[in-house]
Design a protein around this motif. Structure first.
Motif, short mmCIF file in Angstrom:
data_model
loop_
_atom_site.label_atom_id
_atom_site.label_comp_id
_atom_site.label_asym_id
_atom_site.label_seq_id
_atom_site.Cartn_x
_atom_site.Cartn_y
_atom_site.Cartn_z
N ALA A 1 -30.19 -26.48 -11.87
CA ALA A 1 -31.31 -26.84 -12.75
C ALA A 1 -32.42 -25.81 -12.69
CB ALA A 1 -31.84 -28.23 -12.37
N GLY A 2 -32.68 -25.26 -11.51
CA GLY A 2 -33.73 -24.26 -11.39
C GLY A 2 -33.45 -23.01 -12.21
N SER A 3 -32.20 -22.54 -12.18
CA SER A 3 -31.84 -21.36 -12.95
C SER A 3 -31.94 -21.63 -14.44
CB SER A 3 -30.42 -20.91 -12.58
OG SER A 3 -30.33 -20.61 -11.21
N LEU B 1 -34.74 -20.79 -19.58
CA LEU B 1 -35.35 -21.33 -20.79
C LEU B 1 -36.81 -20.91 -20.93
CD1 LEU B 1 -33.88 -24.95 -20.72
CD2 LEU B 1 -33.27 -23.13 -22.30
N LEU B 2 -37.55 -20.95 -19.81
CA LEU B 2 -38.94 -20.51 -19.86
C LEU B 2 -39.05 -19.02 -20.15
CD1 LEU B 2 -40.40 -22.55 -16.84
CD2 LEU B 2 -40.76 -22.98 -19.27
N ARG B 3 -38.13 -18.25 -19.59
CA ARG B 3 -38.14 -16.81 -19.88
C ARG B 3 -37.91 -16.54 -21.36
NH1 ARG B 3 -35.08 -12.98 -21.23
NH2 ARG B 3 -33.29 -14.38 -21.36
N MET B 4 -36.95 -17.23 -21.97
CA MET B 4 -36.70 -17.07 -23.39
C MET B 4 -37.93 -17.45 -24.22
SD MET B 4 -32.82 -18.48 -23.95
CE MET B 4 -32.95 -18.22 -25.71
N PHE B 5 -38.61 -18.53 -23.82
CA PHE B 5 -39.78 -18.97 -24.58
C PHE B 5 -40.89 -17.93 -24.53
CE2 PHE B 5 -43.97 -21.04 -24.25
CZ PHE B 5 -44.08 -21.52 -25.54
N HIS B 6 -41.23 -17.46 -23.35
CA HIS B 6 -42.34 -16.51 -23.23
C HIS B 6 -41.97 -15.14 -23.81
CE1 HIS B 6 -44.98 -19.13 -20.95
NE2 HIS B 6 -43.97 -19.46 -20.16
N GLU B 7 -40.71 -14.77 -23.71
CA GLU B 7 -40.30 -13.49 -24.26
C GLU B 7 -40.36 -13.48 -25.79
OE1 GLU B 7 -36.18 -10.87 -24.41
OE2 GLU B 7 -36.64 -12.04 -22.60
N SER B 8 -40.17 -14.64 -26.40
CA SER B 8 -40.16 -14.70 -27.87
C SER B 8 -41.56 -14.61 -28.47
CB SER B 8 -39.50 -16.01 -28.32
OG SER B 8 -40.29 -17.12 -27.95
N LEU B 9 -42.59 -14.94 -27.68
CA LEU B 9 -43.95 -14.94 -28.22
C LEU B 9 -44.43 -13.51 -28.43
CD1 LEU B 9 -45.60 -17.73 -26.04
CD2 LEU B 9 -44.58 -17.93 -28.30
N GLY B 10 -44.98 -13.24 -29.57
CA GLY B 10 -45.51 -11.92 -29.89
C GLY B 10 -44.46 -10.89 -30.23
N ALA C 1 -36.12 -31.29 -17.57
CA ALA C 1 -36.19 -30.22 -16.58
C ALA C 1 -37.27 -29.19 -16.91
CB ALA C 1 -34.84 -29.53 -16.46
N VAL C 2 -37.52 -28.98 -18.18
CA VAL C 2 -38.39 -27.87 -18.60
C VAL C 2 -39.81 -28.32 -18.89
CG1 VAL C 2 -38.70 -26.09 -20.37
CG2 VAL C 2 -36.44 -26.58 -19.50
N SER C 3 -39.98 -29.53 -19.43
CA SER C 3 -41.28 -29.91 -19.99
C SER C 3 -42.44 -29.84 -18.99
CB SER C 3 -41.19 -31.30 -20.61
OG SER C 3 -40.75 -32.24 -19.66
N PRO C 4 -42.31 -30.30 -17.72
CA PRO C 4 -43.49 -30.22 -16.84
C PRO C 4 -43.99 -28.80 -16.61
CG PRO C 4 -41.86 -31.75 -15.94
CD PRO C 4 -41.18 -31.00 -17.06
N GLU C 5 -43.08 -27.86 -16.31
CA GLU C 5 -43.51 -26.49 -16.06
C GLU C 5 -43.91 -25.79 -17.34
OE1 GLU C 5 -41.09 -24.11 -13.63
OE2 GLU C 5 -40.82 -25.62 -12.06
#
Length: 929
Positions: free
Chosen positions: A262-264, A269-278, A304-308
């Motif tokens: 789950a951690g990976s 998923l968070l990496r994909m989200f932040h990488e897509s911005l801008g 798994a993703v929403s809190p962080e």
């Protein structure tokens, strides 16, 4: 032969075959006949021919791999047959087919290892597709576990040599390509998963566990590419298995890996989200819709993703996100917002954190911003709109449930509200801060949560609003919530009051918060407005059911809590039919609370106690009698007597404190130089009692006369207010009975008639005890004067009057002082007693005025006059039957003309007047009828 090699590096080493031999191998493979003998080839021989062509003739690899499918299929079938009907005895030897199977696995492994870029993608696709076909083909065979039992299914296929060999081949292909370009291998896995899921899930689970980092990142990458190819954001919110086939497989694979990795997954998923911005790249623009679609299809990923994700949404990220969506068409943006609202309603992980983030972003609590980039105004507007849509959607979900009534347990719980249920206290605290526009949204959400989790949720929300409010503005939120809930629910107020009482009994409320709760409840019961509009009647009715529980708080050791409880009960409406089991504990607690307030000397704090006792006495005549009896008993007993100038009763042996370490001998030597007779029977130790220590000092305490008078007036005023509950005559009779019980309990219920002289001698000890009690308690005379106001009631105090009169007669008979001023207390008591007898119509007016002469007479003359009073009362006993009620006046009167000749009782009085005519001549006319 080099022209036949696939592109890439050099071909793997293969046996040197001539062109003629290679031609014969091709013919044998195509015809299935032995080129020398012309007989049909056995399946193992035919498979080995395909393996030779696979090594030596790369263009024939597709045909060879297609032929090998049959070999693997046959081996899987044999393995399942052996499981269904195992042969007895030792394990069978390896068959020729099993040997060829291992040769095929080694051959394919050598080809992939020699030239990964040329062989790995094709072999991986072939192996994954074959495993998918075999899994689906034999899914319904006996002994094969269902697809839902993933662990059992994995054990079955890993025990099969054919499927285990295929899985090893695919794993080797993926391992060979993981450093360069594993997309082709992962893509093949996704394609097969789309076609053969859920029977193929065991392969995905095993491969993902072996290559978590690669599988997670590449699966997401392949899924994003397929999402973009099928319309991107336009496909968001639709059925993923129809418009975007691979996204369902992506969800399945990540779902299998979530238990251990789950951690990976969350990190990727968070990496994909932040990488897509801008980023201006096309697939980056579709990343957010893609992630939303994943969350829509997989609640586990969302949880798994929403809190962080919420924690990472700082002002710079929010500004980038706003810029990212600023160029998106309006229709497409509306779809994304709709998906976000749907996800918020159906997520339970971090619901409170998400809600606070939305509130803080839409309406900051302070205009002072933190250091760093300022938040774009469009972000605030977007969050405000998102909040409004969220509340609207939650309202639709809550009020469209399929249960029979909203009071029942909801058939379809809303995950977002379900996750907020344990945080009702925090939500109420946030709402009571009254921060700008947040309060309206929080109050609306609190109402939805109360309806969703009714009936307990509604009661809990009301309880916390009542307990935590500190100002009238904050307290107004509770009635507003109650008014909204009553429109859709049965009245939740009784349950809220029951919850409050349960919290009080459990001791879960700190004392300041308990006092605040009681004060808030009393404020809601107070009349509102200048016109005296009554308070909340429903709240009063609910509180009245818990009168015994609330009355216990009057005895709380903390004065703040006891005072708040008294104010609440004083404002609470009392039922007309109050059972004794509820009434008597409340009366006892209220009386003790009254005396505690009187001891503190706070008039403002005493007023609610007075009002409460007056209201309790108005419930019924029995209640009035109970209140009066408890008040009189409390005023004359214990340390309360000090409030009115009396002395407390000495404690009994069982209540005596532990003896202090004191020597009575040393203490007595302070009074004299030595003992009169050492050890003799006449040695007197006047400092105390052996075994109990020093005697307590007798005294009236440190209270001033003004305070004693004020306490007496307050107490008597309270008694008069309580007498209204049962009528003057009955109330005076109740006070009389309480007086007799408190002063001389053994004489309660005694005969009212005055006893003859010989019987009066037998009560000397009791009379002395009554006299002593009157001397200890100055309050007794005002109480008797109050009883005398209801004329017949004083007759019920006959035993007290008789004992007091006998004691005074004995004192004046033994007194040898020249003037009555030498015995001030006895003089005052004699005057007060005769005045009482006259006021209560037990003496005729002529005899009742003789107390005016006592200060001017000698002790023996007072003794003679009191004996004449005794003689009159002995002949004319104080009986209630001698009084008649006069309706025109509304009082009881006594006709003294029926008592016979009065002159013989006036002879002594006239003689005393004649003897002292020089001093009492001006008063003589008052004593001649």
């Amino acid at each position: 032969m080099a022209l036949c090699d696939p592109p890439g590096a050099a071909s793997p080493p293969r046996p040197p075959l001539s062109a003629q031999e290679l031609s014969q191998e091709v013919k044998a493979f195509l015809s299935g006949l032995d080129p020398v003998q012309g007989t049909p080839l056995s399946p193992p021989a035919h498979a080995r021919c395909a393996l030779r062509l696979l090594r030596c003739l790369p263009p024939a690899r597709h045909a060879a791999l297609q032929h090998l499918r049959g070999l693997f299929d046959e081996q899987v079938c044999q393995h399942l047959l052996q499981r269904e009907s195992p042969a007895p005895g030792p394990a069978p030897k390896a068959t020729p087919g099993a040997e060829v199977l291992q040769e095929a696995r080694r051959a394919l492994a050598e080809l992939v290892a020699a030239n990964p870029r040329a062989w790995a993608p094709g072999v991986a696709a072939w192996a994954s597709e074959l495993m998918g076909q075999l899994s689906s083909k034999y899914a319904n065979r006996p002994g094969v576990p269902p697809a839902a039992s993933l662990n059992e299914l994995l054990q079955l296929w890993m025990a099969c040599p054919a499927t285990r060999a295929l899985l090893d081949i695919y794993s080797q292909c993926l391992a060979a390509m993981v450093g360069s370009c594993p997309d082709a291998c992962v893509d093949a896995l996704l394609d097969t998963s789309v076609q053969h899921s859920p029977h193929f899930d065991w392969v995905v689970a095993h491969v993902g566990s072996s290559f978590p980092g690669t599988i997670i990142s590449r699966v997401l990458s392949c899924g994003l590419k397929d999402f973009c190819a099928h319309g991107g954001a336009e496909a968001a919110g639709t059925a993923g298995d129809k418009r975007v086939p691979k996204i369902a497989s992506v969800v399945g694979i990540l779902g299998h890996l979530a238990s251990r990795h789950a951690g990976s997954i969350k990190q990727e998923l968070l990496r994909m989200f932040h990488e897509s911005l801008g980023s201006p790249r096309e697939h980056h623009k579709a990343t957010v819709p893609f992630l939303l679609q994943l969350a829509l299809m997989s609640p586990a990923l969302l949880a798994a993703v929403s809190p962080e994700l919420v924690d990472s949404l700082k002002p710079p990220v929010l500004n980038q996100l706003h810029q990212h969506f600023s160029s998106v068409p309006r229709d497409e943006l509306e779809g994304v917002v709709g998906v976000v609202v749907h996800l918020l309603c159906h997520t339970s992980a971090g619901a409170l954190r998400t809600l606070r983030f939305l509130l803080a972003t839409a309406a900051p609590a302070s205009v002072i911003t933190a250091p760093g980039p300022a938040l774009h105004e469009g972000v605030r507007e977007a969050c405000e709109r998102l909040l409004q849509l969220l509340l609207l959607h939650l309202q639709k979900l809550v009020h469209s449930r399929s249960s029979a009534s909203l009071a029942e347990c909801p058939a379809r719980p809303v995950p977002f509200l379900e996750a907020l249920r344990p945080h009702v206290r925090e939500l109420c605290q946030d709402t009571l801060r009254l921060e700008r526009r947040r309060c309206l949204w929080q109050h609306q959400l609190l109402a939805l949560l109360a309806v969703h989790s009714a009936p307990h949720g509604a009661a809990e929300a009301l309880f916390y609003l009542l307990a935590l409010a500190r100002t009238p503005e904050e307290l107004a939120l509770a009635p507003q919530l109650h008014a909204g809930l009553r429109a859709v629910l049965p009245d939740p107020l009784p349950a809220a009051v029951a919850a409050a009482v349960a919290q009080i009994h459990a001791g879960r409320l700190p004392e300041p918060q308990l006092a605040q709760l009681l004060r808030n409840l009393s404020l809601l019961l107070q009349p509102r407005g200048d016109d005296g509009e009554p308070g909340d009647a429903a709240l009063g009715a609910a509180l009245a059911r818990h009168l015994p529980d609330l009355a216990q708080l009057l005895l709380h050791p903390r004065a703040e809590v006891a005072e708040a409880a008294c104010r609440l009960l004083a404002a609470c409406p009392l039922p007309r039919a109050l059972p004794p089991a509820h009434l008597l504990p409340a009366v006892r607690a209220a009386v003790r609370g009254f005396f505690a307030g009187l001891r503190r000397g706070d008039a403002a704090a005493l007023a609610p106690g007075v009002r409460l006792l007056a209201r309790l006495s108005a419930v019924s005549p029995a209640a009035a009698k109970a209140v009066l009896a408890q008040l009189v008993e409390g005023a004359l007993g214990g340390h309360n007597a000090e409030l009115f100038g009396g002395s407390a009763d000495p404690p009994g042996p069982e209540a005596a404190p532990a003896p202090p370490p004191v020597s009575l001998l040393d203490t007595n030597q302070c009074f004299t130089a030595g003992l009169t007779t050492a050890g003799g029977v006449w040695s007197v130790f006047h400092a105390g009692v052996i075994g109990r220590g020093l005697k307590p000092h007798a005294g009236l305490g440190q209270r001033s006369p003004e305070e004693l008078n004020r306490n007496t007036q307050t107490f008597l005023s309270l008694l008069l207010r309580c007498c209204r509950g049962s009528g003057p005559a009955e109330a005076a009779k109740a006070v009389a009975a309480a007086l007799v019980e408190a002063v001389c309990p053994e004489a309660a219920g005694a005969e009212l008639a005055w006893p003859p002289e010989e019987l009066a001698r037998a009560t000397v000890e009791r009379d002395l005890r009554i006299l002593r009690r009157f001397r200890q308690h100055p309050l007794l005379f005002p109480l008797l004067r109050l009883v005398a106001g209801g004329h017949p009631a004083l007759c019920y105090c006959s035993v007290l009057l008789r004992g007091l009169l006998a004691g005074l007669v004995a004192h004046w008979d033994a007194c040898r002082d020249p003037s009555t001023g030498a015995s001030p207390w006895h003089l005052r008591a004699s005057c007060a007693l005769v005045a009482l007898l006259a006021e209560g119509s037990l003496l005729p007016p002529v005899l009742g005025n003789m107390h005016e002469l006592f200060p001017e007479l000698a002790p023996f003359e007072v003794h003679l006059l009191l004996l004449s009073v005794w003689g009159y009362l002995r002949e004319n006993s104080p009986l209630p039957q001698k009084f008649t009620f006069q309706p025109e006046l509304g009082v009881f009167r006594r006709d003294f003309g029926r008592d016979g000749d009065l002159s013989k009782h006036l002879a002594v009085l006239h003689a005393v007047l004649h003897r002292n005519i020089h001093r009492l001549g001006l008063l003589a006319a008052r004593f001649y009828p």
